[in-house]
Write a protein that holds these residues in place. Structure first.
Motif, PDB file in Angstrom:
ATOM      1  N   ILE A 158     -36.070 -43.699  32.267  1.00  0.00           N
ATOM      2  CA  ILE A 158     -34.868 -42.866  32.268  1.00  0.00           C
ATOM      3  C   ILE A 158     -35.064 -41.730  31.270  1.00  0.00           C
ATOM      4  O   ILE A 158     -35.553 -41.948  30.154  1.00  0.00           O
ATOM      5  N   ARG A 159     -34.670 -40.529  31.656  1.00  0.00           N
ATOM      6  CA  ARG A 159     -34.742 -39.369  30.757  1.00  0.00           C
ATOM      7  C   ARG A 159     -33.847 -39.630  29.539  1.00  0.00           C
ATOM      8  O   ARG A 159     -32.731 -40.107  29.676  1.00  0.00           O
ATOM      9  N   GLU A 160     -34.349 -39.281  28.360  1.00  0.00           N
ATOM     10  CA  GLU A 160     -33.637 -39.541  27.114  1.00  0.00           C
ATOM     11  C   GLU A 160     -33.388 -38.235  26.366  1.00  0.00           C
ATOM     12  O   GLU A 160     -34.305 -37.452  26.150  1.00  0.00           O
ATOM     13  N   VAL A 161     -32.129 -38.012  25.972  1.00  0.00           N
ATOM     14  CA  VAL A 161     -31.748 -36.849  25.173  1.00  0.00           C
ATOM     15  C   VAL A 161     -31.025 -37.357  23.935  1.00  0.00           C
ATOM     16  O   VAL A 161     -30.035 -38.080  24.046  1.00  0.00           O
ATOM     17  N   ASN A 162     -31.540 -37.007  22.759  1.00  0.00           N
ATOM     18  CA  ASN A 162     -30.928 -37.401  21.496  1.00  0.00           C
ATOM     19  C   ASN A 162     -30.487 -36.156  20.741  1.00  0.00           C
ATOM     20  O   ASN A 162     -31.319 -35.369  20.287  1.00  0.00           O
ATOM     21  N   PHE A 163     -29.168 -35.964  20.614  1.00  0.00           N
ATOM     22  CA  PHE A 163     -28.635 -34.818  19.891  1.00  0.00           C
ATOM     23  C   PHE A 163     -28.729 -35.068  18.392  1.00  0.00           C
ATOM     24  O   PHE A 163     -28.366 -36.137  17.907  1.00  0.00           O
ATOM     25  N   SER A 164     -29.207 -34.060  17.678  1.00  0.00           N
ATOM     26  CA  SER A 164     -29.359 -34.158  16.238  1.00  0.00           C
ATOM     27  C   SER A 164     -28.966 -32.828  15.603  1.00  0.00           C
ATOM     28  O   SER A 164     -28.594 -31.882  16.300  1.00  0.00           O
ATOM     29  N   PHE A 165     -29.070 -32.770  14.284  1.00  0.00           N
ATOM     30  CA  PHE A 165     -28.710 -31.560  13.551  1.00  0.00           C
ATOM     31  C   PHE A 165     -29.556 -31.492  12.285  1.00  0.00           C
ATOM     32  O   PHE A 165     -30.154 -32.493  11.872  1.00  0.00           O
ATOM     33  N   ALA A 166     -29.622 -30.318  11.682  1.00  0.00           N
ATOM     34  CA  ALA A 166     -30.430 -30.121  10.478  1.00  0.00           C
ATOM     35  C   ALA A 166     -30.009 -31.115   9.404  1.00  0.00           C
ATOM     36  O   ALA A 166     -28.821 -31.324   9.161  1.00  0.00           O
ATOM     37  N   GLY A 167     -31.001 -31.763   8.790  1.00  0.00           N
ATOM     38  CA  GLY A 167     -30.736 -32.727   7.736  1.00  0.00           C
ATOM     39  C   GLY A 167     -30.627 -34.161   8.221  1.00  0.00           C
ATOM     40  O   GLY A 167     -30.627 -35.088   7.425  1.00  0.00           O
ATOM     41  N   GLN A 213     -32.183 -37.376  10.054  1.00  0.00           N
ATOM     42  CA  GLN A 213     -33.482 -37.961  10.376  1.00  0.00           C
ATOM     43  C   GLN A 213     -33.286 -39.087  11.380  1.00  0.00           C
ATOM     44  O   GLN A 213     -33.010 -40.219  10.996  1.00  0.00           O
ATOM     45  N   PRO A 214     -33.399 -38.792  12.686  1.00  0.00           N
ATOM     46  CA  PRO A 214     -33.188 -39.852  13.674  1.00  0.00           C
ATOM     47  C   PRO A 214     -34.290 -40.908  13.621  1.00  0.00           C
ATOM     48  O   PRO A 214     -35.433 -40.604  13.305  1.00  0.00           O
ATOM     49  N   ALA A 215     -33.928 -42.135  13.938  1.00  0.00           N
ATOM     50  CA  ALA A 215     -34.897 -43.226  14.024  1.00  0.00           C
ATOM     51  C   ALA A 215     -35.707 -43.088  15.305  1.00  0.00           C
ATOM     52  O   ALA A 215     -36.847 -43.528  15.380  1.00  0.00           O
ATOM     53  N   ARG A 216     -35.100 -42.483  16.295  1.00  0.00           N
ATOM     54  CA  ARG A 216     -35.724 -42.290  17.602  1.00  0.00           C
ATOM     55  C   ARG A 216     -35.948 -40.803  17.781  1.00  0.00           C
ATOM     56  O   ARG A 216     -35.002 -40.024  17.784  1.00  0.00           O
ATOM     57  N   GLU A 217     -37.198 -40.388  17.959  1.00  0.00           N
ATOM     58  CA  GLU A 217     -37.516 -38.967  18.013  1.00  0.00           C
ATOM     59  C   GLU A 217     -37.793 -38.449  19.414  1.00  0.00           C
ATOM     60  O   GLU A 217     -38.027 -37.261  19.603  1.00  0.00           O
ATOM     61  N   LYS A 218     -37.745 -39.316  20.393  1.00  0.00           N
ATOM     62  CA  LYS A 218     -38.000 -38.886  21.762  1.00  0.00           C
ATOM     63  C   LYS A 218     -36.803 -38.094  22.291  1.00  0.00           C
ATOM     64  O   LYS A 218     -35.652 -38.485  22.111  1.00  0.00           O
ATOM     65  N   GLY A 219     -37.073 -36.960  22.919  1.00  0.00           N
ATOM     66  CA  GLY A 219     -36.027 -36.173  23.560  1.00  0.00           C
ATOM     67  C   GLY A 219     -35.020 -35.567  22.603  1.00  0.00           C
ATOM     68  O   GLY A 219     -33.868 -35.345  22.983  1.00  0.00           O
ATOM     69  N   VAL A 220     -35.422 -35.287  21.365  1.00  0.00           N
ATOM     70  CA  VAL A 220     -34.482 -34.737  20.389  1.00  0.00           C
ATOM     71  C   VAL A 220     -34.129 -33.291  20.733  1.00  0.00           C
ATOM     72  O   VAL A 220     -34.997 -32.466  21.012  1.00  0.00           O
ATOM     73  N   VAL A 221     -32.821 -33.020  20.731  1.00  0.00           N
ATOM     74  CA  VAL A 221     -32.296 -31.667  20.886  1.00  0.00           C
ATOM     75  C   VAL A 221     -31.591 -31.349  19.578  1.00  0.00           C
ATOM     76  O   VAL A 221     -30.592 -31.977  19.233  1.00  0.00           O
ATOM     77  N   LEU A 222     -32.137 -30.399  18.827  1.00  0.00           N
ATOM     78  CA  LEU A 222     -31.563 -30.019  17.549  1.00  0.00           C
ATOM     79  C   LEU A 222     -30.432 -29.023  17.797  1.00  0.00           C
ATOM     80  O   LEU A 222     -30.669 -27.918  18.304  1.00  0.00           O
ATOM     81  N   LEU A 223     -29.219 -29.431  17.471  1.00  0.00           N
ATOM     82  CA  LEU A 223     -28.049 -28.572  17.674  1.00  0.00           C
ATOM     83  C   LEU A 223     -27.961 -27.545  16.554  1.00  0.00           C
ATOM     84  O   LEU A 223     -28.046 -27.895  15.379  1.00  0.00           O
ATOM     85  N   SER A 224     -27.788 -26.292  16.931  1.00  0.00           N
ATOM     86  CA  SER A 224     -27.620 -25.221  15.944  1.00  0.00           C
ATOM     87  C   SER A 224     -26.213 -25.305  15.355  1.00  0.00           C
ATOM     88  O   SER A 224     -25.334 -25.968  15.930  1.00  0.00           O
ATOM     89  N   PRO A 225     -25.965 -24.628  14.236  1.00  0.00           N
ATOM     90  CA  PRO A 225     -24.602 -24.601  13.686  1.00  0.00           C
ATOM     91  C   PRO A 225     -23.570 -24.103  14.716  1.00  0.00           C
ATOM     92  O   PRO A 225     -22.457 -24.637  14.783  1.00  0.00           O
ATOM     93  N   GLU A 226     -23.953 -23.135  15.540  1.00  0.00           N
ATOM     94  CA  GLU A 226     -23.042 -22.625  16.571  1.00  0.00           C
ATOM     95  C   GLU A 226     -22.755 -23.682  17.630  1.00  0.00           C
ATOM     96  O   GLU A 226     -21.624 -23.839  18.081  1.00  0.00           O
ATOM     97  N   GLU A 227     -23.795 -24.429  18.031  1.00  0.00           N
ATOM     98  CA  GLU A 227     -23.598 -25.489  19.018  1.00  0.00           C
ATOM     99  C   GLU A 227     -22.742 -26.617  18.438  1.00  0.00           C
ATOM    100  O   GLU A 227     -21.880 -27.155  19.125  1.00  0.00           O
ATOM    101  N   LEU A 228     -22.989 -26.959  17.180  1.00  0.00           N
ATOM    102  CA  LEU A 228     -22.180 -27.993  16.539  1.00  0.00           C
ATOM    103  C   LEU A 228     -20.705 -27.604  16.546  1.00  0.00           C
ATOM    104  O   LEU A 228     -19.838 -28.431  16.806  1.00  0.00           O
ATOM    105  N   LYS A 229     -20.423 -26.333  16.306  1.00  0.00           N
ATOM    106  CA  LYS A 229     -19.028 -25.859  16.259  1.00  0.00           C
ATOM    107  C   LYS A 229     -18.300 -26.070  17.581  1.00  0.00           C
ATOM    108  O   LYS A 229     -17.082 -26.205  17.598  1.00  0.00           O
TER     109      LYS A 229
END
Length: 183
Positions: free
Chosen positions: A30-39, A41-57
């Motif tokens: 199954i395709r995996e997407v993990n949303f994260s942000f600066a600072g 540290q995810p335990a799972r790094e596969k499919g990480v999408v780093l959200l920008s400050p604008e996206e977080l807003k």
């Protein structure tokens, strides 16, 4: 037969529940997407999408509203705000929500995980919680929790929950995937 490769799992890559959902998603192709942000540290790094400050807003909401909805106050406001904002992206993308944790007497789910459940209720999404004290799945129906044995039925789904995943919680996630994709 359900083709697992047509599904996408959305999470945050946190240790515990989200890491286990990610492992099971990978196991079933199954395709995996993990949303994260600066600072973070995810335990799972596969499919990480780093959200920008604008996206977080885009997922921003008054912490007063979150506190009222969840019937509790939060410390570490800046960090929890980013977690709440990233949870919005998970639930906004996943049509079905699964959480692992503890259902509280007020029908909320304990911890930050509870915000995913509350958004699921607000967005009228299929929502199931594995309660680690009761060792059972519950689904939100008609404004209340009903004991259930859920399956992953939507091609986009969220898996989130406690970082303190028990062996029973881990088995519940494995069984959920097996029920859903081994038929």
């Amino acid at each position: 037969m359900t083709k697992a490769a047509e599904f996408t799992y959305y999470g945050g890559g946190h240790r515990g529940t989200e890491a286990e959902f990610g492992r099971q998603a990978e196991r079933f192709g199954i395709r995996e997407v993990n949303f994260s942000f600066a600072g973070h540290q995810p335990a799972r790094e596969k499919g990480v999408v780093l959200l920008s400050p604008e996206e977080l807003k885009k997922g921003d909401i008054s912490m007063e509203i979150v506190s009222l909805r969840m019937n509790r106050k939060y410390s570490e406001m800046d960090k929890i705000r980013k977690v709440i904002q990233s949870i919005f992206h998970m639930v906004n993308n996943g049509l079905q929500i699964f959480t692992v944790g503890w259902i509280q007497p007020d029908d909320t789910v304990k911890g930050g995980t509870g915000w995913a459940a509350e958004l699921g209720k607000l967005f009228n999404r299929p929502l199931s919680v594995f309660d680690q004290d009761r060792n059972r799945w519950y689904t939100w129906k008609d404004k209340g929790w009903v004991e259930d044995i859920p399956v992953i039925a939507h091609k986009t789904f969220v898996g989130t929950g406690t970082r303190n995943l028990t062996d029973a919680g881990k088995q519940a996630i494995k069984d959920l995937f097996s029920r859903s994709f081994n038929a």
